[in-house]
Design a protein around this motif. Structure first.
Motif, PDB file in Angstrom:
ATOM      1  N   ILE A 177       0.852  -1.198   0.000  1.00  0.00           N
ATOM      2  CA  ILE A 177       0.000   0.000   0.000  1.00  0.00           C
ATOM      3  C   ILE A 177       0.886   1.245   0.000  1.00  0.00           C
ATOM      4  N   ASN A 178       0.327   2.353  -0.469  1.00  0.00           N
ATOM      5  CA  ASN A 178       1.099   3.604  -0.516  1.00  0.00           C
ATOM      6  C   ASN A 178       1.016   4.386   0.775  1.00  0.00           C
ATOM      7  N   SER A 179      -0.121   4.277   1.471  1.00  0.00           N
ATOM      8  CA  SER A 179      -0.236   4.961   2.762  1.00  0.00           C
ATOM      9  C   SER A 179      -1.323   4.290   3.577  1.00  0.00           C
ATOM     10  N   GLY A 180      -1.296   4.562   4.889  1.00  0.00           N
ATOM     11  CA  GLY A 180      -2.275   3.982   5.787  1.00  0.00           C
ATOM     12  C   GLY A 180      -1.681   2.822   6.577  1.00  0.00           C
ATOM     13  N   ASP A 181      -2.518   2.178   7.357  1.00  0.00           N
ATOM     14  CA  ASP A 181      -2.078   1.073   8.203  1.00  0.00           C
ATOM     15  C   ASP A 181      -3.044  -0.092   8.098  1.00  0.00           C
ATOM     16  N   ILE A 182      -2.487  -1.298   8.143  1.00  0.00           N
ATOM     17  CA  ILE A 182      -3.283  -2.516   8.260  1.00  0.00           C
ATOM     18  C   ILE A 182      -2.770  -3.257   9.487  1.00  0.00           C
ATOM     19  N   ILE A 183      -3.675  -3.534  10.415  1.00  0.00           N
ATOM     20  CA  ILE A 183      -3.311  -4.149  11.689  1.00  0.00           C
ATOM     21  C   ILE A 183      -4.104  -5.447  11.826  1.00  0.00           C
ATOM     22  N   ILE A 184      -3.408  -6.553  12.068  1.00  0.00           N
ATOM     23  CA  ILE A 184      -4.051  -7.857  12.231  1.00  0.00           C
ATOM     24  C   ILE A 184      -3.711  -8.390  13.614  1.00  0.00           C
ATOM     25  N   ASP A 185      -4.746  -8.604  14.406  1.00  0.00           N
ATOM     26  CA  ASP A 185      -4.583  -9.120  15.765  1.00  0.00           C
ATOM     27  C   ASP A 185      -3.603  -8.269  16.571  1.00  0.00           C
ATOM     28  N   GLY A 186      -3.758  -6.949  16.421  1.00  0.00           N
ATOM     29  CA  GLY A 186      -2.939  -6.010  17.192  1.00  0.00           C
ATOM     30  C   GLY A 186      -1.568  -5.739  16.621  1.00  0.00           C
ATOM     31  N   GLN A 187      -1.177  -6.436  15.561  1.00  0.00           N
ATOM     32  CA  GLN A 187       0.155  -6.270  14.974  1.00  0.00           C
ATOM     33  C   GLN A 187       0.046  -5.558  13.633  1.00  0.00           C
ATOM     34  N   ARG A 188       0.856  -4.490  13.483  1.00  0.00           N
ATOM     35  CA  ARG A 188       0.903  -3.806  12.181  1.00  0.00           C
ATOM     36  C   ARG A 188       1.505  -4.756  11.148  1.00  0.00           C
ATOM     37  N   LEU A 189       0.953  -4.746   9.961  1.00  0.00           N
ATOM     38  CA  LEU A 189       1.408  -5.641   8.898  1.00  0.00           C
ATOM     39  C   LEU A 189       2.892  -5.402   8.621  1.00  0.00           C
ATOM     40  N   PRO A 190       3.730  -6.422   8.797  1.00  0.00           N
ATOM     41  CA  PRO A 190       5.169  -6.229   8.565  1.00  0.00           C
ATOM     42  C   PRO A 190       5.452  -6.010   7.080  1.00  0.00           C
ATOM     43  N   ASP A 191       6.591  -5.363   6.782  1.00  0.00           N
ATOM     44  CA  ASP A 191       6.948  -5.107   5.391  1.00  0.00           C
ATOM     45  C   ASP A 191       7.454  -6.356   4.686  1.00  0.00           C
ATOM     46  N   GLU A 192       8.290  -7.115   5.358  1.00  0.00           N
ATOM     47  CA  GLU A 192       8.902  -8.286   4.701  1.00  0.00           C
ATOM     48  C   GLU A 192       9.566  -9.152   5.755  1.00  0.00           C
ATOM     49  N   GLY A 193      10.241 -10.200   5.282  1.00  0.00           N
ATOM     50  CA  GLY A 193      11.045 -11.023   6.178  1.00  0.00           C
ATOM     51  C   GLY A 193      10.223 -12.026   6.978  1.00  0.00           C
ATOM     52  N   LYS A 194      10.848 -12.513   8.060  1.00  0.00           N
ATOM     53  CA  LYS A 194      10.255 -13.593   8.843  1.00  0.00           C
ATOM     54  C   LYS A 194       8.933 -13.192   9.488  1.00  0.00           C
ATOM     55  N   ALA A 195       8.832 -11.932   9.916  1.00  0.00           N
ATOM     56  CA  ALA A 195       7.589 -11.478  10.565  1.00  0.00           C
ATOM     57  C   ALA A 195       6.421 -11.551   9.587  1.00  0.00           C
ATOM     58  N   LEU A 196       6.680 -11.188   8.333  1.00  0.00           N
ATOM     59  CA  LEU A 196       5.622 -11.266   7.320  1.00  0.00           C
ATOM     60  C   LEU A 196       5.266 -12.727   7.025  1.00  0.00           C
ATOM     61  N   ALA A 197       6.279 -13.578   6.933  1.00  0.00           N
ATOM     62  CA  ALA A 197       6.024 -15.003   6.690  1.00  0.00           C
ATOM     63  C   ALA A 197       5.195 -15.603   7.829  1.00  0.00           C
ATOM     64  N   ARG A 198       5.497 -15.185   9.052  1.00  0.00           N
ATOM     65  CA  ARG A 198       4.765 -15.694  10.213  1.00  0.00           C
ATOM     66  C   ARG A 198       3.311 -15.240  10.159  1.00  0.00           C
ATOM     67  N   LEU A 199       3.114 -13.972   9.808  1.00  0.00           N
ATOM     68  CA  LEU A 199       1.747 -13.456   9.718  1.00  0.00           C
ATOM     69  C   LEU A 199       0.978 -14.162   8.601  1.00  0.00           C
ATOM     70  N   ARG A 200       1.651 -14.388   7.478  1.00  0.00           N
ATOM     71  CA  ARG A 200       0.968 -15.056   6.361  1.00  0.00           C
ATOM     72  C   ARG A 200       0.565 -16.477   6.729  1.00  0.00           C
ATOM     73  N   SER A 201       1.319 -17.090   7.639  1.00  0.00           N
ATOM     74  CA  SER A 201       0.959 -18.450   8.049  1.00  0.00           C
ATOM     75  C   SER A 201      -0.305 -18.445   8.909  1.00  0.00           C
ATOM     76  N   GLU A 202      -0.680 -17.260   9.417  1.00  0.00           N
ATOM     77  CA  GLU A 202      -1.877 -17.137  10.261  1.00  0.00           C
ATOM     78  C   GLU A 202      -3.065 -16.538   9.505  1.00  0.00           C
ATOM     79  N   VAL A 203      -2.816 -16.105   8.270  1.00  0.00           N
ATOM     80  CA  VAL A 203      -3.869 -15.511   7.436  1.00  0.00           C
ATOM     81  C   VAL A 203      -3.973 -16.342   6.165  1.00  0.00           C
ATOM     82  N   GLY A 204      -5.027 -17.150   6.070  1.00  0.00           N
ATOM     83  CA  GLY A 204      -5.191 -18.023   4.917  1.00  0.00           C
ATOM     84  C   GLY A 204      -5.781 -17.278   3.739  1.00  0.00           C
ATOM     85  N   MET A 205      -5.332 -17.642   2.533  1.00  0.00           N
ATOM     86  CA  MET A 205      -5.839 -16.975   1.339  1.00  0.00           C
ATOM     87  C   MET A 205      -6.273 -18.016   0.325  1.00  0.00           C
TER      88      MET A 205
END
Length: 250
Positions: free
Chosen positions: A62-90
């Motif tokens: 996104i270009n601006s704004g915030d997305i927060i999932i379960d109290g955590q701001r959406l990480p940009d990349e790396g392990k934190a993003l991979a961990r979040l993606r494992s908790e958000v099914g698509m």
């Protein structure tokens, strides 16, 4: 808006904007999704629905704004993003199954590789989920041996195998032949009734009416209105929604 005593929403989208070049595809999007809530996003083609769905999983930046999932701001990349993606099914329009792996292997792969679940336990859980979505008899087949509806049900089972907090479904029936749509919608309705938090982008108005806790109507990159399904379908408040519904509801 929830009061101070309400539990925090599972998903918070705050002032989100997204551009593709000069094209402003998401315009100041504000949205909350409570735990266990089923939110169905509808609107004309090109309204930004799928882009919003993909942004919540950071498949689109996104270009601006915030997305927060379960109290955590959406990480940009790396392990934190991979961990979040494992908790958000698509679940996508295309089933995205591995063609060279069996149905069972498709469902067990991520739990074994990502969550390090022992194979025997992953297989047991996978068979439970394949039974839940009605394709357990096809566990040892390759995806190409299944119908489109069966493949999409496998894709849903694969997503559930990761025990996600949230499921995002982006037009999950749009690639299916008409006679296969209901078998996938039935699985989605059962999922909604089980308490899964879901954001679903769909053109299936009957499903929206039956399964949604809330309908979010988007047009031209913005949320135009949101309401419980009965209110939205019988008495929409915006001219844009009235016009949309008059074209698709017979």
């Amino acid at each position: 808006m929830p009061d101070a005593s309400s539990p925090a929403p599972l998903v918070e989208v705050r002032g989100v904007n997204k551009y593709f070049g000069e094209h402003h595809v998401l315009k100041d999007i504000d949205m909350e999704v409570a735990r266990g809530e089923v939110v169905i996003v509808i609107g004309p083609s090109g309204s930004g629905k799928s882009t919003l769905c993909r942004a919540i999983n950071r498949l689109e930046t996104i270009n601006s704004g915030d997305i927060i999932i379960d109290g955590q701001r959406l990480p940009d990349e790396g392990k934190a993003l991979a961990r979040l993606r494992s908790e958000v099914g698509m679940v996508f329009q295309a089933f995205n199954l591995f063609a060279h792996k069996t149905v069972l292997e498709n469902v067990t792969l991520a739990p074994i590789q990502v969550k390090k679940i022992p194979k025997a336990k992953a297989v047991e859980r996978a068979m439970e989920l394949l039974t839940r979505v009605g394709v357990e008899a096809h566990a040892n087949k390759l995806p190409s041996q299944l119908s489109g509806g069966q493949q999409q049900r496998v894709a849903i089972a694969r997503t559930l195998a990761m025990d996600p907090k949230l499921m995002l479904l982006d037009e999950p029936t749009s690639a299916l032949d008409p006679e296969m749509i209901n078998e996938v919608l039935d699985v989605m309705i059962a999922l909604a009734q089980s308490g899964m938090t879901m954001i679903v982008v769909t053109h299936e108005m009957g499903f929206a009416r039956k399964a949604a806790d809330r309908v979010v109507f988007m047009a031209d990159g913005a949320i135009v209105e949101e309401a419980p399904p009965e209110t939205f379908f019988t008495d929409p408040s915006s001219d844009r929604a009235k016009d949309f519904l008059s074209k698709i509801l017979h």
